[in-house]
Design an enzyme around this catalytic site. Sequence first.
Site, PDB file in Angstrom:
ATOM      1  N   LYS B  80       0.836  -1.092  -0.054  1.00  0.00           N
ATOM      2  CA  LYS B  80       0.130   0.072  -0.052  1.00  0.00           C
ATOM      3  C   LYS B  80       0.808   1.271   0.070  1.00  0.00           C
ATOM      4  CE  LYS B  80      -3.675   2.128   2.787  1.00  0.00           C
ATOM      5  NZ  LYS B  80      -4.783   2.051   4.021  1.00  0.00           N
ATOM      6  N   SER B 155      -9.616   2.286   3.297  1.00  0.00           N
ATOM      7  CA  SER B 155      -8.610   2.866   2.542  1.00  0.00           C
ATOM      8  C   SER B 155      -7.735   2.018   1.636  1.00  0.00           C
ATOM      9  CB  SER B 155      -7.681   4.134   3.088  1.00  0.00           C
ATOM     10  OG  SER B 155      -6.885   3.242   4.230  1.00  0.00           O
ATOM     11  N   SER B 179      -9.749  -0.270   7.629  1.00  0.00           N
ATOM     12  CA  SER B 179      -9.197  -0.114   6.356  1.00  0.00           C
ATOM     13  C   SER B 179      -8.490  -1.351   5.602  1.00  0.00           C
ATOM     14  CB  SER B 179      -8.170   1.212   6.154  1.00  0.00           C
ATOM     15  OG  SER B 179      -8.976   2.337   6.475  1.00  0.00           O
TER      16      SER B 179
END
Lengths: 485, 515, 102
Positions: B80, B155, B179
């Site tokens: 990420k 997210s 997330s």
Amino acid sequence: MNWEVVIGLEAHVQLSTASKIFSGSPTLFGSAPNTQANAVDMALPGSLPVLNRGAVERAIQFGLAIGADVSPRSIFARKNYFYPDLPKNYQISQFEIPVVLGGSLSFSVDGQPTTINLTRAHLEEDAGKSLHDNFPGPHGEASTGIDLNRSGTPLLEIVSEPEMRSAAQAVAYARALHNLVVWLGICDGNMQEGSFRIDANVSVRPLGQKEFGTRTETKNVNSFRFLERAILFEVQRQIEVIEDGGKVIQETRLYDSDRDETRSMRSKEDAHDYRYFPDPDLPPLIISPEWVAEVQANMPELPQQLSERFAQTYGLTEVDTLQICHNRETAAYFEVVVSKLPTNQGKLAANWLNGEVLAALNRDNLDIDVCPVKAEQLAALLNRIVDNTLSNKIAREVFAAMWVGESGGEPDSIIEAKGLKQINDSGAIDTMVDGVLAAHPAIVEEYRAGKQKAFNSLVGQVMKVAQGKANPQQVNEALKRRLDC
Amino acid sequence: MTQILNDFPNIASLRSALDSRKISSVELTQTLLNEIAAQTKLNAFVDINTELSLAQAKSADEMIASGSATALTGIPIAHKDIFVTQGWHTTAGSNILKGYKSPFDAHVVEQLLQVGTVSLGKLNCDEFAMGSGNEHSAFGPAHNPWHPKVVPGGSSGGSAAAVAAGLVMAATGTDTGGSVRQPASLCGVSGIKPTYGTVSRFGMIAYASSLDQAGPIARSAHDLMLMLDSMSNFDSRDATSIQTCRGVANQHGRVKQDFTEHDQRFQNLGAKPFAGLRIGVPEEYFGPGLDNGVAKAVEAAIAQFEALGAQRVSISLPHTRLSIPAYYVIAPAEASSNLARYDAIRYGHRTEQYTDLTDMTARSRSEGFGAEVQRRIMVGTYVLSHGYYDAYYLQAQRIRRLIAEDYQAVLGPQCDVILGPVNPTVAPPMGKTDQSPTAEWLADIYTLSLNLAGLPGMSIPCGFAPGFDGSSLPVGLQLIGNYFEEGQLLALAHHFQNTTDWHAQRPKHSEKGAV
Amino acid sequence: MAINASNTARIAKLARLHLSPEAQQLAQAELNQIFDLIAELQAVDTTGIVPLAHPLSMIEEVALRLRDDAVTAPGSAAERKRLMQNAPGQHEGLFLVPKVLE
């Protein structure tokens, strides 16, 4: 109108750790810009703080030295404000629960013993430095340069109660605090390099009024002289403002040494809303009683205690011990010297240390830890006075020779080499006295006529013959015997 | 388009193939890089470095050849864009860090490289991890492989999408309010947020420091276990990193050992592996607001647990609702402080025109930060400000304790694990920008309290439910355990996955590619 | 609790965000909506409850771990170059900012 001055001081003391408070960068002074700042100091994305044990230890030492409470549990908090020398745009400090609470400092002001209470002391990180030269920015604009070498240096912020009532008192407090932190070894005390900085909170109020007046804060004063000047100026300024019908504005000021005045700082932080909250990156700092005991056990004797011990054991006066206990090295030197002398000779050692030794060190701009005459050597010299081998006067000669390392710096070798042994033999002295009396009948007459000064003259003449080496006491006695019969 | 990872349902099978040289890491990596390039519409990736990926693959092949391969050597993953990486740009999904090159790698990145994984690039996410749909990204939204017009969740949307689309075997994500779990749920893959402090936050761009935790997303619980075991250990560079918890050391091998013990225990119970297991089902999680289709799938999963011998216990987590306002005070407060460093001085976007330093900083920040980030900074600044700190921030932290106490009252005394939904709905449609700022926040109700309490939680696929435009979209089942009980959670999920095949479902590809 | 324009402007200044008049109005409206959501917190009686700052402290004492006082990042010109590679303005090893008046 009679005014009373109220002063509280905040000292920012850089702790003498090898690495920074929250990162492993070095804490040296004067390195090339930004060569002592790592990812944590530069607040790069993803960096995190980790607390330096050495900083905590020094805080504990300080707390113990001033008789304060060392908090078993204290919290680091973020003080949020934007400033270019503050890379995270928050400073990690301590707010509600600091590491040290209370305590007091005792010292003398013009011979008057004074005690000032301290509010607290807490750990925090120092900011970087702004260089206001006109560097060329990306669009050619005049720019300030930011150096983060200092950012993250551990600070102990020491806050006094607003108990000082004069500039002199404030300066004496600051000096005593400075001495203490240097004594403990927790700060190098170099004010030129910013290791010890003072903020002065000053206000005035009509004598007898209970409420405090509005105070101003004069920041970052880095010399005792400037501290005194700044306080005096600020007091005068505030009184004038009030007497002119105005009100003192609570604000931050800077002392300008060129103009000898304080002036208002452009606001560094808007609205003073620091939005303190406990730093989620740092769990509570727990200091166990065992750790405190360990630090206590390793604490050096404090100047106060040492002074009292010397005074008692060796019959010294406060004046004597003040000098000797000025720093740990001098006190240590003294202890070595007295340990090698008979117990009743403490005063002799004190006189010589405070006299000959310190004078020579000052003259040659040396610190006592590099003194050419080691403590053991001085003791050997002083023992020669004690056993009458030397008079005080001749001993000074020998000392001078030791200082420059003649004959390997050993007193006995020098005495031998220079033939400085004191003449203690009464027969020899009698012979010299007889010789002088015979050679100076006029002076003898003057003495017989009642002129005491003539006696000293005769003593001088004997000493001349003896090349200064005759035992003065014996010379006196011998002369008296011859003359008074 | 055939996808190479379709041949490998899990990491173990790929490990086999790599070890037996049926395929090399370099071949695999090159193929995946091609597939990623062909699927740009998915927008899962935001930075690619072909050379570096292939170099990592080469090293992996060498490790394999020399017999020193670990379970993860040669396995294709991606990170990420919240984790700083030296070899790829790091932006945290934000324009304020456009072009930023980190001089150091995140702990997670280092750990996974050490065991020989191959990183295919950086993954799209909501800006600074703030969001639940990956629509608040400066790079544009990531898409859900199951349907082009629904969100992948957030997210860590890019992470879930990349795994679901078969572009990587596993991905790293971060979970501050859900997330990792929520996008895993919406994309039909598995994800775990471990106990707070398990995975080092060193190198993880901070959003809310007391809530942030890294976690893997992968195709199965067993794969998650392998990933988490390599990601989790004590790191002295993070002062909140766990050294020991409940007497157990935080080190590589812990999760694996724990998993194995529970796994063995379940195996030994034969047909009823979950005999004696008490499953807590919170009444507050099944009220109005939970979509029927989702409720059905979750209930069915719970029934499956019961069929495997577990005992269902109704429990109450009375402060569940309060997790929303508490989270949306604490997280923005910490974020407002964490994001203060983006001031255009040492790095980051600097505006072109400015009058002075303050103006430069303010303009740069407002140009660089997206609307959601600025919104949360404002909220955070407010709740910490003079006069509001006690009523908002401290109050929220007190309620945080009540929430954590809710869990301690049930975990142990009443149940061994808690099961429930992850999200009130399946993946919602993209582009819902006209709603109020808080509408998006309300959907976080099942995930937030775990971050507030610091407990571990997982999401695994448990079925499908009707969604946007007549689609059938994945539903996730949440498993919640007590502190440091990742091993048990993973073992439970693993056994569930042994008797079901929701996790093996793949989104269908049209001729145009997944989206 | 209503947030007015002056609060909004003050917060934006504290947070170093540049809001145009329209943006500020929108921010004000949004903040009010958000605070309606958050207001629920005030109604809860939390007398005697200690704020939970570190979640793991629910089950064991969480104490700050200290590191030894040692230089682990000596620094150098080369290292400085790496660390400053993203600086928008720099000159001879210094970060540059528009002139700051003290």
